[in-house]
Design a protein around this motif. Structure first.
Motif, PDB file in Angstrom:
ATOM      1  N   ALA A  65       0.836  -1.204   0.000  1.00  0.00           N
ATOM      2  CA  ALA A  65       0.000   0.000   0.000  1.00  0.00           C
ATOM      3  C   ALA A  65       0.868   1.250   0.000  1.00  0.00           C
ATOM      4  N   SER A  68       2.365   1.657  -3.547  1.00  0.00           N
ATOM      5  CA  SER A  68       1.401   2.127  -4.547  1.00  0.00           C
ATOM      6  C   SER A  68       1.023   3.581  -4.296  1.00  0.00           C
ATOM      7  N   THR A  69       0.918   3.983  -3.036  1.00  0.00           N
ATOM      8  CA  THR A  69       0.633   5.380  -2.725  1.00  0.00           C
ATOM      9  C   THR A  69       1.783   6.271  -3.152  1.00  0.00           C
ATOM     10  N   ASN A  73       1.471   9.219  -5.905  1.00  0.00           N
ATOM     11  CA  ASN A  73       1.843  10.588  -5.569  1.00  0.00           C
ATOM     12  C   ASN A  73       2.972  11.093  -6.460  1.00  0.00           C
TER      13      ASN A  73
END
Length: 95
Positions: A65, A68-69, A73
């Protein structure tokens, strides 16, 4: 305010006194008290230091997570301008 509450609850759960946490974080007891009360004037670094030492997770622990964030961004940041200039034009917003 929420982060301050989480820090205080974690400190109490770990059976740490305010003085112990302040000493380990390199903060004064007064600053720790302000952090735990949610004072917005506290520096972010001091708040994060107290949170880490108290055991409050600052980010999602799931590495996928986080990755992927970070990628999402980074894609958005690539589209933003490198600098922002103020407008010298006077706006008339009298409606």
């Amino acid at each position: 305010m929420l982060l301050g509450q989480l820090i205080r609850m974690a400190r109490i759960d770990r059976k740490m006194t305010a003085e112990e946490l302040a000493n380990r974080a390199g903060l004064s007891r007064g600053l720790l008290r302000r952090i735990e009360n949610g004072d917005p004037g506290c520096t972010l670094g001091a708040v994060f230091e107290a949170a880490v030492i108290a055991g409050v997770p600052l980010f999602n622990a799931d590495e996928r997570a986080l990755a992927s964030t970070l990628a999402a961004n980074s894609a958005v940041m690539a589209l933003l301008p490198k600098s922002v200039r103020t407008s010298h034009e006077t706006l008339h917003d009298d409606f």
